[in-house]
Motif scaffolding. Structure first.
Motif, PDB file in Angstrom:
ATOM      1  N   GLY A 270      10.948   9.627  -8.564  1.00 52.30           N
ATOM      2  CA  GLY A 270       9.557   9.809  -8.174  1.00 52.30           C
ATOM      3  C   GLY A 270       9.110   8.784  -7.149  1.00 52.30           C
ATOM      4  O   GLY A 270       8.370   9.108  -6.213  1.00 52.30           O
ATOM      5  N   ALA A 271       9.549   7.533  -7.308  1.00 52.36           N
ATOM      6  CA  ALA A 271       9.198   6.487  -6.350  1.00 52.36           C
ATOM      7  C   ALA A 271       9.772   6.788  -4.978  1.00 52.36           C
ATOM      8  O   ALA A 271       9.106   6.612  -3.948  1.00 52.36           O
ATOM      9  N   ALA A 272      11.032   7.240  -4.960  1.00 53.81           N
ATOM     10  CA  ALA A 272      11.660   7.579  -3.681  1.00 53.81           C
ATOM     11  C   ALA A 272      10.931   8.743  -3.015  1.00 53.81           C
ATOM     12  O   ALA A 272      10.688   8.730  -1.798  1.00 53.81           O
ATOM     13  N   VAL A 273      10.582   9.764  -3.798  1.00 54.03           N
ATOM     14  CA  VAL A 273       9.859  10.911  -3.248  1.00 54.03           C
ATOM     15  C   VAL A 273       8.486  10.483  -2.739  1.00 54.03           C
ATOM     16  O   VAL A 273       8.028  10.929  -1.673  1.00 54.03           O
ATOM     17  N   ALA A 274       7.802   9.607  -3.491  1.00 53.66           N
ATOM     18  CA  ALA A 274       6.489   9.114  -3.069  1.00 53.66           C
ATOM     19  C   ALA A 274       6.579   8.364  -1.744  1.00 53.66           C
ATOM     20  O   ALA A 274       5.741   8.548  -0.855  1.00 53.66           O
ATOM     21  N   ALA A 275       7.594   7.511  -1.613  1.00 48.77           N
ATOM     22  CA  ALA A 275       7.766   6.766  -0.366  1.00 48.77           C
ATOM     23  C   ALA A 275       8.070   7.717   0.789  1.00 48.77           C
ATOM     24  O   ALA A 275       7.615   7.504   1.919  1.00 48.77           O
ATOM     25  N   LEU A 276       8.833   8.785   0.520  1.00 51.54           N
ATOM     26  CA  LEU A 276       9.093   9.790   1.552  1.00 51.54           C
ATOM     27  C   LEU A 276       7.791  10.464   1.992  1.00 51.54           C
ATOM     28  O   LEU A 276       7.573  10.701   3.187  1.00 51.54           O
ATOM     29  N   GLY A 277       6.916  10.775   1.025  1.00 53.69           N
ATOM     30  CA  GLY A 277       5.637  11.382   1.364  1.00 53.69           C
ATOM     31  C   GLY A 277       4.787  10.465   2.218  1.00 53.69           C
ATOM     32  O   GLY A 277       4.152  10.897   3.191  1.00 53.69           O
ATOM     33  N   ALA A 278       4.755   9.176   1.863  1.00 51.63           N
ATOM     34  CA  ALA A 278       3.999   8.212   2.656  1.00 51.63           C
ATOM     35  C   ALA A 278       4.573   8.089   4.058  1.00 51.63           C
ATOM     36  O   ALA A 278       3.842   8.046   5.047  1.00 51.63           O
ATOM     37  N   LEU A 279       5.900   8.045   4.153  1.00 56.69           N
ATOM     38  CA  LEU A 279       6.553   7.930   5.453  1.00 56.69           C
ATOM     39  C   LEU A 279       6.256   9.142   6.327  1.00 56.69           C
ATOM     40  O   LEU A 279       5.978   9.020   7.530  1.00 56.69           O
ATOM     41  N   LEU A 280       6.289  10.326   5.727  1.00 55.26           N
ATOM     42  CA  LEU A 280       5.987  11.561   6.458  1.00 55.26           C
ATOM     43  C   LEU A 280       4.584  11.492   7.060  1.00 55.26           C
ATOM     44  O   LEU A 280       4.373  11.760   8.249  1.00 55.26           O
ATOM     45  N   ALA A 281       3.599  11.118   6.233  1.00 50.45           N
ATOM     46  CA  ALA A 281       2.216  11.065   6.702  1.00 50.45           C
ATOM     47  C   ALA A 281       1.998   9.922   7.690  1.00 50.45           C
ATOM     48  O   ALA A 281       1.226  10.055   8.646  1.00 50.45           O
ATOM     49  N   LEU A 282       2.679   8.797   7.481  1.00 54.24           N
ATOM     50  CA  LEU A 282       2.538   7.671   8.398  1.00 54.24           C
ATOM     51  C   LEU A 282       3.040   8.016   9.794  1.00 54.24           C
ATOM     52  O   LEU A 282       2.391   7.700  10.796  1.00 54.24           O
ATOM     53  N   ILE A 283       4.198   8.662   9.874  1.00 60.22           N
ATOM     54  CA  ILE A 283       4.726   9.044  11.185  1.00 60.22           C
ATOM     55  C   ILE A 283       3.767  10.004  11.881  1.00 60.22           C
ATOM     56  O   ILE A 283       3.533   9.913  13.101  1.00 60.22           O
ATOM     57  N   LEU A 284       3.185  10.921  11.118  1.00 58.54           N
ATOM     58  CA  LEU A 284       2.178  11.827  11.675  1.00 58.54           C
ATOM     59  C   LEU A 284       1.022  11.032  12.279  1.00 58.54           C
ATOM     60  O   LEU A 284       0.612  11.263  13.426  1.00 58.54           O
ATOM     61  N   GLY A 285       0.455  10.105  11.512  1.00 60.65           N
ATOM     62  CA  GLY A 285      -0.718   9.372  11.962  1.00 60.65           C
ATOM     63  C   GLY A 285      -0.439   8.473  13.150  1.00 60.65           C
ATOM     64  O   GLY A 285      -1.206   8.437  14.118  1.00 60.65           O
ATOM     65  N   VAL A 286       0.669   7.721  13.107  1.00 56.75           N
ATOM     66  CA  VAL A 286       0.989   6.801  14.197  1.00 56.75           C
ATOM     67  C   VAL A 286       1.260   7.570  15.482  1.00 56.75           C
ATOM     68  O   VAL A 286       0.822   7.169  16.569  1.00 56.75           O
ATOM     69  N   SER A 287       1.966   8.683  15.398  1.00 57.21           N
ATOM     70  CA  SER A 287       2.280   9.452  16.601  1.00 57.21           C
ATOM     71  C   SER A 287       1.022  10.040  17.228  1.00 57.21           C
ATOM     72  O   SER A 287       0.908  10.113  18.464  1.00 57.21           O
ATOM     73  N   ARG A 288       0.030  10.428  16.413  1.00 56.72           N
ATOM     74  CA  ARG A 288      -1.215  10.986  16.973  1.00 56.72           C
ATOM     75  C   ARG A 288      -2.054   9.903  17.640  1.00 56.72           C
ATOM     76  O   ARG A 288      -2.676  10.154  18.674  1.00 56.72           O
ATOM     77  N   THR A 289      -2.084   8.705  17.060  1.00 57.17           N
ATOM     78  CA  THR A 289      -2.797   7.618  17.724  1.00 57.17           C
ATOM     79  C   THR A 289      -2.075   7.217  19.007  1.00 57.17           C
ATOM     80  O   THR A 289      -2.709   6.914  20.026  1.00 57.17           O
ATOM     81  N   THR A 290      -0.746   7.224  18.980  1.00 57.50           N
ATOM     82  CA  THR A 290       0.034   6.966  20.188  1.00 57.50           C
ATOM     83  C   THR A 290      -0.294   7.985  21.266  1.00 57.50           C
ATOM     84  O   THR A 290      -0.451   7.638  22.452  1.00 57.50           O
ATOM     85  N   LEU A 291      -0.398   9.255  20.883  1.00 57.39           N
ATOM     86  CA  LEU A 291      -0.771  10.315  21.822  1.00 57.39           C
ATOM     87  C   LEU A 291      -2.118  10.012  22.477  1.00 57.39           C
ATOM     88  O   LEU A 291      -2.267  10.095  23.703  1.00 57.39           O
ATOM     89  N   ALA A 292      -3.116   9.667  21.662  1.00 58.28           N
ATOM     90  CA  ALA A 292      -4.455   9.411  22.193  1.00 58.28           C
ATOM     91  C   ALA A 292      -4.452   8.212  23.151  1.00 58.28           C
ATOM     92  O   ALA A 292      -5.098   8.253  24.207  1.00 58.28           O
ATOM     93  N   MET A 293      -3.732   7.142  22.804  1.00 58.50           N
ATOM     94  CA  MET A 293      -3.691   5.963  23.666  1.00 58.50           C
ATOM     95  C   MET A 293      -2.909   6.243  24.951  1.00 58.50           C
ATOM     96  O   MET A 293      -3.249   5.719  26.020  1.00 58.50           O
ATOM     97  N   ALA A 294      -1.878   7.077  24.858  1.00 56.66           N
ATOM     98  CA  ALA A 294      -1.124   7.438  26.054  1.00 56.66           C
ATOM     99  C   ALA A 294      -1.968   8.285  27.004  1.00 56.66           C
ATOM    100  O   ALA A 294      -1.860   8.164  28.229  1.00 56.66           O
ATOM    101  N   ARG A 295      -2.803   9.159  26.457  1.00 55.97           N
ATOM    102  CA  ARG A 295      -3.690   9.973  27.299  1.00 55.97           C
ATOM    103  C   ARG A 295      -4.610   9.101  28.145  1.00 55.97           C
ATOM    104  O   ARG A 295      -4.960   9.465  29.267  1.00 55.97           O
ATOM    105  N   ASP A 296      -5.006   7.943  27.581  1.00 55.20           N
ATOM    106  CA  ASP A 296      -5.918   7.049  28.285  1.00 55.20           C
ATOM    107  C   ASP A 296      -5.199   5.979  29.095  1.00 55.20           C
ATOM    108  O   ASP A 296      -5.848   5.100  29.677  1.00 55.20           O
ATOM    109  N   GLY A 297      -3.875   6.022  29.098  1.00 58.88           N
ATOM    110  CA  GLY A 297      -3.114   5.089  29.903  1.00 58.88           C
ATOM    111  C   GLY A 297      -2.837   3.748  29.261  1.00 58.88           C
ATOM    112  O   GLY A 297      -2.276   2.858  29.901  1.00 58.88           O
TER     113      GLY A 297
END
Length: 409
Positions: A270-297
């Motif tokens: 369960g701990a491993a699965v939970a960490a996988l879920g957090a990692l999945l959502a974290l990559i989603l969030g960081v990549s979207r903020t990266t997208l927004a900052m890249a749009r603005d240069g």
């Protein structure tokens, strides 16, 4: 013209993504260091309550702002629009750097539970697999998140059931404590609540964001708080604050101490699965903020590309995945919670300041409480975390000033 992302997520999907980030990042990771800081079970629960209050204020601020600015990037966008480009940039910088470290910590947590002797190899493999899942579209990520959240909630319910009435140490047991210890515990436990940011950073992929985001954020936060409170009380009733503080796998140890050692492997899964879920959502969030900052240069514009078929920021996702894989292959989890908490608290301080500009009323009061709470908890963290976090923010500010000066020339 900048290509937009596809709006496919409803309230349920948004709640699941937020829960996946919070449950994995929190209950299996943050309880032990928070117990060490608090000194007793009662003070640990007080720290949890304080972290929840600050998180609630932040959630309300994020919900109000997300309804007005339903674009990828979260507080990076809110700070830019309400306070000015620098504050938006600083929030985005703190989020990307801090959460990249969190991604590596979650990946290493997976490795530590699945195959401790080869934790880094497993961590890198987890990053590669989940980056591929995200590359295929946010809807696929949401379906994977549903499965992960269901498994984690079932495991947490099992832990609470077997530990209930354990008759072990009292909640007040431990080595004493202080108000400073409660603040530090709250700062560390805030790491466990920060996952709802993923809902706001996905604003460009949510259907009817003006209604969906303000509904999803408090629901996800409320479910996580109930889960954290029940598990914390159950584990403390068996281990006490002292043993909890020294435990590397507190939930598994609590199950053993309650006389159900045969269930410990289930908790590890369960701990491993939970960490996988957090990692999945974290990559989603960081990549979207990266997208927004890249749009603005503020980051290389090549990272602003959106895949024509899957309609995801594929280059940002690949870049984030590559950086996280390198960090996971070469680093460890020590200090990651405090460092990440400092960066995220700075991020939410900007969110609350942005929400304060929306006008008088209950929302402004909550924004002020959230702002004061974020600053207070950030500087109550361990000194090493404060120094490292402040240095990273200062480096980001210096880079911004250099870019502005260069642009003027």
């Amino acid at each position: 013209m900048t290509q937009g992302l596809r709006r496919t997520l409803g309230v349920f999907d948004a709640v699941v993504i937020g829960l996946g980030a919070m449950l994995g990042a929190g209950i299996f990771v943050a309880l032990a260091p928070a117990a060490r800081a608090a000194g007793s079970g009662t003070l640990l629960l007080a720290g949890l309550a304080l972290a929840a209050v600050v998180a609630y204020c932040n959630a309300m601020a994020s919900a109000r702002l997300a309804a007005l600015y339903p674009a990828s990037g979260g507080t990076y966008v809110y700070g830019r629009e309400r306070l000015g480009p620098f504050w938006g940039y600083l929030a985005g910088w703190g989020f990307v750097v801090g959460k990249t470290a969190s991604c590596a910590a979650m990946a290493l947590t997976v490795g530590a539970y699945v195959w401790p002797e080869q934790a880094q190899v497993v961590a890198v493999g987890a990053v590669v697999v989940l980056t591929a899942v995200n590359y295929g579209g946010v809807q696929k990520s949401a379906w994977v998140g549903r499965v992960i959240v269901a498994v984690v909630l079932a495991v947490l319910a099992m832990v609470v059931a077997v530990c209930a009435g354990g008759g072990g140490p009292s909640l007040g047991s431990g080595g004493g404590g202080s108000a400073g210890g409660v603040l530090q515990a709250a700062g560390l436990l805030f790491f466990a609540f920060a996952g709802y940011a993923r809902i706001a950073t996905l604003g460009e992929e949510v259907r009817d964001p003006e209604r969906t985001i303000p509904r999803a954020i408090p629901v996800a936060l409320g479910i996580a708080l109930v889960a954290y409170g029940c598990v914390a009380v159950a584990v403390l009733s068996v281990l006490g604050a002292g043993e909890l503080a020294s435990s590397a796998a507190p939930l598994a140890d609590a199950v053993r101490a309650a006389g159900f050692g045969e269930l410990a492997p289930v908790v590890r899964v369960g701990a491993a699965v939970a960490a996988l879920g957090a990692l999945l959502a974290l990559i989603l969030g960081v990549s979207r903020t990266t997208l927004a900052m890249a749009r603005d240069g503020h980051l290389p514009r090549v990272l602003a590309a959106v895949h024509p078929r899957f309609q995801v920021p594929h280059r940002a996702e690949l870049a984030v995945g590559a950086v996280v894989a390198v960090v996971a292959a070469t680093g460890d989890v020590r200090g990651a919670i405090g460092f990440s908490s400092f960066g995220v608290l700075a991020y939410y301080a900007v969110a609350n300041a942005s929400a304060w500009t929306l006008g008088p009323g209950r929302g402004r009061v909550l924004a002020l409480v959230g702002l004061v709470g974020c600053v207070g908890l950030a500087f109550a963290l361990p000194v090493s975390s404060v120094v490292a976090g402040a240095a990273v923010l200062a480096a980001g500010a210096a880079a911004y000033a250099w870019r502005v000066r260069r642009g003027r020339r």
